[in-house]
Structures are given as structure tokens and as C-alpha cells.
Design a protein around this motif. Structure first.
Motif, PDB file in Angstrom:
ATOM      1  N   ALA A  56     -40.918  -8.230 103.390  1.00 38.86           N
ATOM      2  CA  ALA A  56     -40.896  -8.349 101.927  1.00 38.86           C
ATOM      3  C   ALA A  56     -39.569  -8.917 101.432  1.00 38.86           C
ATOM      4  CB  ALA A  56     -41.154  -6.983 101.286  1.00 38.86           C
ATOM      5  N   LYS A  57     -38.464  -8.472 102.033  1.00 37.95           N
ATOM      6  CA  LYS A  57     -37.159  -8.998 101.626  1.00 37.95           C
ATOM      7  C   LYS A  57     -36.991 -10.453 102.055  1.00 37.95           C
ATOM      8  CE  LYS A  57     -34.719  -4.618 101.361  1.00 37.95           C
ATOM      9  NZ  LYS A  57     -33.658  -3.769 101.908  1.00 37.95           N
ATOM     10  N   ALA A  58     -37.504 -10.790 103.223  1.00 34.27           N
ATOM     11  CA  ALA A  58     -37.448 -12.188 103.675  1.00 34.27           C
ATOM     12  C   ALA A  58     -38.258 -13.069 102.740  1.00 34.27           C
ATOM     13  CB  ALA A  58     -37.980 -12.304 105.100  1.00 34.27           C
ATOM     14  N   SER A  59     -39.407 -12.567 102.317  1.00 35.17           N
ATOM     15  CA  SER A  59     -40.249 -13.315 101.383  1.00 35.17           C
ATOM     16  C   SER A  59     -39.541 -13.503 100.050  1.00 35.17           C
ATOM     17  CB  SER A  59     -41.577 -12.582 101.173  1.00 35.17           C
ATOM     18  OG  SER A  59     -42.326 -13.217 100.171  1.00 35.17           O
ATOM     19  N   ALA A  60     -38.893 -12.474  99.571  1.00 36.57           N
ATOM     20  CA  ALA A  60     -38.164 -12.580  98.303  1.00 36.57           C
ATOM     21  C   ALA A  60     -37.031 -13.593  98.405  1.00 36.57           C
ATOM     22  CB  ALA A  60     -37.616 -11.213  97.901  1.00 36.57           C
ATOM     23  N   LEU A  61     -36.367 -13.628  99.546  1.00 36.84           N
ATOM     24  CA  LEU A  61     -35.271 -14.571  99.753  1.00 36.84           C
ATOM     25  C   LEU A  61     -35.783 -16.007  99.829  1.00 36.84           C
ATOM     26  CD1 LEU A  61     -32.255 -15.114 100.510  1.00 36.84           C
ATOM     27  CD2 LEU A  61     -32.964 -14.830 102.887  1.00 36.84           C
ATOM     28  N   LEU A  62     -36.870 -16.222 100.561  1.00 33.06           N
ATOM     29  CA  LEU A  62     -37.353 -17.576 100.820  1.00 33.06           C
ATOM     30  C   LEU A  62     -38.309 -18.109  99.756  1.00 33.06           C
ATOM     31  CD1 LEU A  62     -37.898 -17.231 104.644  1.00 33.06           C
ATOM     32  CD2 LEU A  62     -36.176 -18.629 103.496  1.00 33.06           C
ATOM     33  N   ALA A  63     -39.030 -17.227  99.098  1.00 31.31           N
ATOM     34  CA  ALA A  63     -40.005 -17.698  98.105  1.00 31.31           C
ATOM     35  C   ALA A  63     -39.345 -18.056  96.791  1.00 31.31           C
ATOM     36  CB  ALA A  63     -41.092 -16.641  97.900  1.00 31.31           C
ATOM     37  N   GLY A  64     -38.223 -17.472  96.500  1.00 36.39           N
ATOM     38  CA  GLY A  64     -37.551 -17.781  95.242  1.00 36.39           C
ATOM     39  C   GLY A  64     -38.289 -17.208  94.054  1.00 36.39           C
ATOM     40  N   ASP A  65     -37.822 -17.568  92.878  1.00 40.40           N
ATOM     41  CA  ASP A  65     -38.405 -17.022  91.644  1.00 40.40           C
ATOM     42  C   ASP A  65     -39.636 -17.790  91.183  1.00 40.40           C
ATOM     43  OD1 ASP A  65     -36.348 -15.187  91.611  1.00 40.40           O
ATOM     44  OD2 ASP A  65     -35.079 -16.419  90.312  1.00 40.40           O
ATOM     45  N   THR A  66     -39.762 -19.043  91.598  1.00 44.96           N
ATOM     46  CA  THR A  66     -40.821 -19.880  91.055  1.00 44.96           C
ATOM     47  C   THR A  66     -42.121 -19.815  91.846  1.00 44.96           C
ATOM     48  OG1 THR A  66     -40.026 -21.764  92.342  1.00 44.96           O
ATOM     49  CG2 THR A  66     -39.156 -21.519  90.102  1.00 44.96           C
ATOM     50  N   ALA A  67     -42.114 -19.280  93.046  1.00 46.58           N
ATOM     51  CA  ALA A  67     -43.308 -19.256  93.882  1.00 46.58           C
ATOM     52  C   ALA A  67     -44.297 -18.197  93.398  1.00 46.58           C
ATOM     53  CB  ALA A  67     -42.930 -18.992  95.327  1.00 46.58           C
ATOM     54  N   ASP A  68     -45.576 -18.458  93.644  1.00 46.27           N
ATOM     55  CA  ASP A  68     -46.606 -17.506  93.239  1.00 46.27           C
ATOM     56  C   ASP A  68     -46.824 -16.456  94.327  1.00 46.27           C
ATOM     57  OD1 ASP A  68     -47.992 -18.862  95.189  1.00 46.27           O
ATOM     58  OD2 ASP A  68     -49.481 -19.719  93.844  1.00 46.27           O
ATOM     59  N   ALA A  69     -47.688 -15.500  94.048  1.00 44.96           N
ATOM     60  CA  ALA A  69     -47.911 -14.376  94.956  1.00 44.96           C
ATOM     61  C   ALA A  69     -48.495 -14.819  96.289  1.00 44.96           C
ATOM     62  CB  ALA A  69     -48.829 -13.348  94.301  1.00 44.96           C
ATOM     63  N   SER A  70     -49.395 -15.800  96.275  1.00 41.70           N
ATOM     64  CA  SER A  70     -50.007 -16.221  97.538  1.00 41.70           C
ATOM     65  C   SER A  70     -48.974 -16.882  98.454  1.00 41.70           C
ATOM     66  CB  SER A  70     -51.190 -17.156  97.292  1.00 41.70           C
ATOM     67  OG  SER A  70     -50.778 -18.318  96.621  1.00 41.70           O
ATOM     68  N   PHE A  71     -48.029 -17.630  97.881  1.00 40.54           N
ATOM     69  CA  PHE A  71     -46.975 -18.209  98.707  1.00 40.54           C
ATOM     70  C   PHE A  71     -46.093 -17.098  99.268  1.00 40.54           C
ATOM     71  CE2 PHE A  71     -42.782 -19.997  99.524  1.00 40.54           C
ATOM     72  CZ  PHE A  71     -43.125 -21.008 100.407  1.00 40.54           C
ATOM     73  N   GLY A  72     -45.810 -16.086  98.476  1.00 40.11           N
ATOM     74  CA  GLY A  72     -45.033 -14.942  98.950  1.00 40.11           C
ATOM     75  C   GLY A  72     -45.713 -14.241 100.108  1.00 40.11           C
ATOM     76  N   ARG A  73     -47.039 -14.095 100.022  1.00 38.37           N
ATOM     77  CA  ARG A  73     -47.787 -13.472 101.130  1.00 38.37           C
ATOM     78  C   ARG A  73     -47.738 -14.353 102.378  1.00 38.37           C
ATOM     79  NH1 ARG A  73     -51.237 -12.434  96.847  1.00 38.37           N
ATOM     80  NH2 ARG A  73     -52.653 -14.086  97.492  1.00 38.37           N
ATOM     81  N   PHE A  74     -47.773 -15.667 102.176  1.00 36.22           N
ATOM     82  CA  PHE A  74     -47.679 -16.595 103.309  1.00 36.22           C
ATOM     83  C   PHE A  74     -46.340 -16.418 104.027  1.00 36.22           C
ATOM     84  CE2 PHE A  74     -46.346 -20.784 104.942  1.00 36.22           C
ATOM     85  CZ  PHE A  74     -47.331 -20.981 105.904  1.00 36.22           C
ATOM     86  N   VAL A  75     -45.256 -16.358 103.259  1.00 40.91           N
ATOM     87  CA  VAL A  75     -43.926 -16.188 103.856  1.00 40.91           C
ATOM     88  C   VAL A  75     -43.823 -14.814 104.537  1.00 40.91           C
ATOM     89  CG1 VAL A  75     -41.446 -16.058 103.380  1.00 40.91           C
ATOM     90  CG2 VAL A  75     -42.836 -17.823 102.283  1.00 40.91           C
ATOM     91  N   GLU A  76     -44.396 -13.791 103.942  1.00 36.23           N
ATOM     92  CA  GLU A  76     -44.392 -12.460 104.569  1.00 36.23           C
ATOM     93  C   GLU A  76     -45.121 -12.489 105.912  1.00 36.23           C
ATOM     94  OE1 GLU A  76     -45.294  -8.840 102.443  1.00 36.23           O
ATOM     95  OE2 GLU A  76     -44.565  -9.753 100.580  1.00 36.23           O
ATOM     96  N   MET A  77     -46.249 -13.224 105.947  1.00 38.26           N
ATOM     97  CA  MET A  77     -46.990 -13.346 107.194  1.00 38.26           C
ATOM     98  C   MET A  77     -46.141 -14.054 108.249  1.00 38.26           C
ATOM     99  SD  MET A  77     -49.645 -15.827 108.774  1.00 38.26           S
ATOM    100  CE  MET A  77     -49.168 -16.995 107.604  1.00 38.26           C
ATOM    101  N   LEU A  78     -45.412 -15.106 107.850  1.00 44.54           N
ATOM    102  CA  LEU A  78     -44.510 -15.780 108.784  1.00 44.54           C
ATOM    103  C   LEU A  78     -43.438 -14.811 109.288  1.00 44.54           C
ATOM    104  CD1 LEU A  78     -43.927 -19.246 107.055  1.00 44.54           C
ATOM    105  CD2 LEU A  78     -45.297 -18.779 109.093  1.00 44.54           C
ATOM    106  N   ALA A  79     -42.897 -14.004 108.383  1.00 45.12           N
ATOM    107  CA  ALA A  79     -41.866 -13.033 108.773  1.00 45.12           C
ATOM    108  C   ALA A  79     -42.440 -11.992 109.732  1.00 45.12           C
ATOM    109  CB  ALA A  79     -41.278 -12.367 107.533  1.00 45.12           C
ATOM    110  N   ASP A  80     -43.643 -11.503 109.447  1.00 45.14           N
ATOM    111  CA  ASP A  80     -44.278 -10.516 110.331  1.00 45.14           C
ATOM    112  C   ASP A  80     -44.495 -11.076 111.729  1.00 45.14           C
ATOM    113  OD1 ASP A  80     -44.400  -8.474 108.458  1.00 45.14           O
ATOM    114  OD2 ASP A  80     -46.427  -9.000 107.778  1.00 45.14           O
ATOM    115  N   ASN A  81     -44.812 -12.361 111.812  1.00 41.48           N
ATOM    116  CA  ASN A  81     -45.079 -13.009 113.097  1.00 41.48           C
ATOM    117  C   ASN A  81     -43.823 -13.620 113.721  1.00 41.48           C
ATOM    118  OD1 ASN A  81     -47.844 -12.405 113.054  1.00 41.48           O
ATOM    119  ND2 ASN A  81     -48.276 -14.191 111.802  1.00 41.48           N
TER     120      ASN A  81
END
Length: 175
Positions: A56-81
């Protein structure tokens, strides 16, 4: 590098499909570009590899403020993997998929001297006829080419430089 591209390809396709389904290809392209630049930064890499960094913290760092929730979930999935280091390759492959979908060819024209607008229009029109697609040109100047231009359009490279002709002549004479 080829292994990274192989690993990144399914993620890029999944990201492109999600973006296309949402009708937000441009937004995902921008968000992936930002995340890729951050992930490529050496200081950010140290943070992203820290074992206490949550997805979740990696997603917050990489997704930035302008990204939507689905992009945030994508980045979280990358972080999990543990695939955050693939973000630059994923972004590049995403852009290729985007260009294919929009029927655009991206070409880089490197010349010995700056090209005039008329020359660029002629090159763009010639490439458009050759590929049957719209063409986006990126230009660069490299004085070591001596004269002419080198056009790199993905799988097609057209070397019309004096340096290239001299090298081919040298090879022919040496054979």
C-alpha cells in the motif's frame, strides 16, 4: 534486459487492457510514465526494495495523487509480486501497445545537422506511406554522422548517413 521484457509483457498487457476497458488509456500512460521514472531513480529503488515497505505504501509512492484506484491496485499487485523494478519496461511496452491501438508509428530521426520543417514533413509523409499509419517523429542531432540521416522506426532502421555509407564501403572493400 530480455528477461525483464519477458517478465514485464503480461503486466503491460494487463495494464493496457484495464486502461482500455476503463477508457483511460492516456491517464494510465501518464501514471505509468510517472511510476516508471520514480522506480528507475536509484534513491527510490533503495526505498522500494526495503523489506518493511508495504504494498500500500509503495502504491502511494508510485501512483501519485493523480492516479485512480485501479492504477493503485495495479501497482499494489506489482509490489506484492516483487515486480516494481519492472515498471520502466512495463511503461515502455504499454506505450507500444498504445501506439499499435492508435495506429501510430513512433520514429526517431537522427541527423548530422538540424532538419528543416520541410525536410521533417517529407520524412513524415514518406514513413506514413510506407507504414500506412500516422507517424510521430522525434529528432536528434549527431554531428559524427557527417551527413544524411538515420531513421529508427521500431523494427525498421533506414541508414542514409555518410558515416553508414562509408562503413558499408569499407566492409565491401575488406571482403
Amino acid at each position: 534486459m530480455s528477461q525483464a521484457l519477458t517478465l514485464a509483457r503480461p503486466y503491460a498487457r494487463a495494464a493496457f487492457n484495464a486502461a482500455r476497458d476503463e477508457g483511460r488509456i492516456k491517464a494510465w500512460s501518464d501514471a505509468l510514465g510517472f511510476a516508471a521514472r520514480v522506480a528507475a531513480d536509484p534513491q527510490a529503488q533503495a526505498v522500494l526494495k526495503h523489506p518493511q515497505l508495504t504494498a500500500a505504501k509503495a502504491s502511494a509512492l508510485l501512483a501519485g495523487d493523480t492516479a485512480d484506484a485501479s492504477f493503485g491496485r495495479f501497482v499494489e499487485m506489482l509490489a506484492d509480486n516483487r515486480r516494481l523494478e519492472l515498471l520502466p519496461e512495463i511503461a515502455g511496452l504499454f506505450e507500444q501497445l498504445r501506439a499499435d491501438a492508435e495506429r501510430v508509428v513512433k520514429a526517431r530521426v537522427t541527423s548530422a545537422t538540424p532538419l528543416s520543417d520541410a525536410e521533417l514533413v517529407a520524412i513524415r509523409d514518406g514513413l506514413k506511406r510506407r507504414f500506412g499509419r500516422d507517424v510521430e517523429l522525434e529528432t536528434a542531432v549527431d554531428a559524427s554522422l557527417i551527413g544524411g540521416a538515420l531513421i529508427d522506426a521500431g523494427d525498421v532502421v533506414i541508414d542514409g548517413t555518410v558515416k553508414g555509407k562509408l562503413a558499408r564501403l569499407q566492409s565491401a572493400l575488406a571482403a
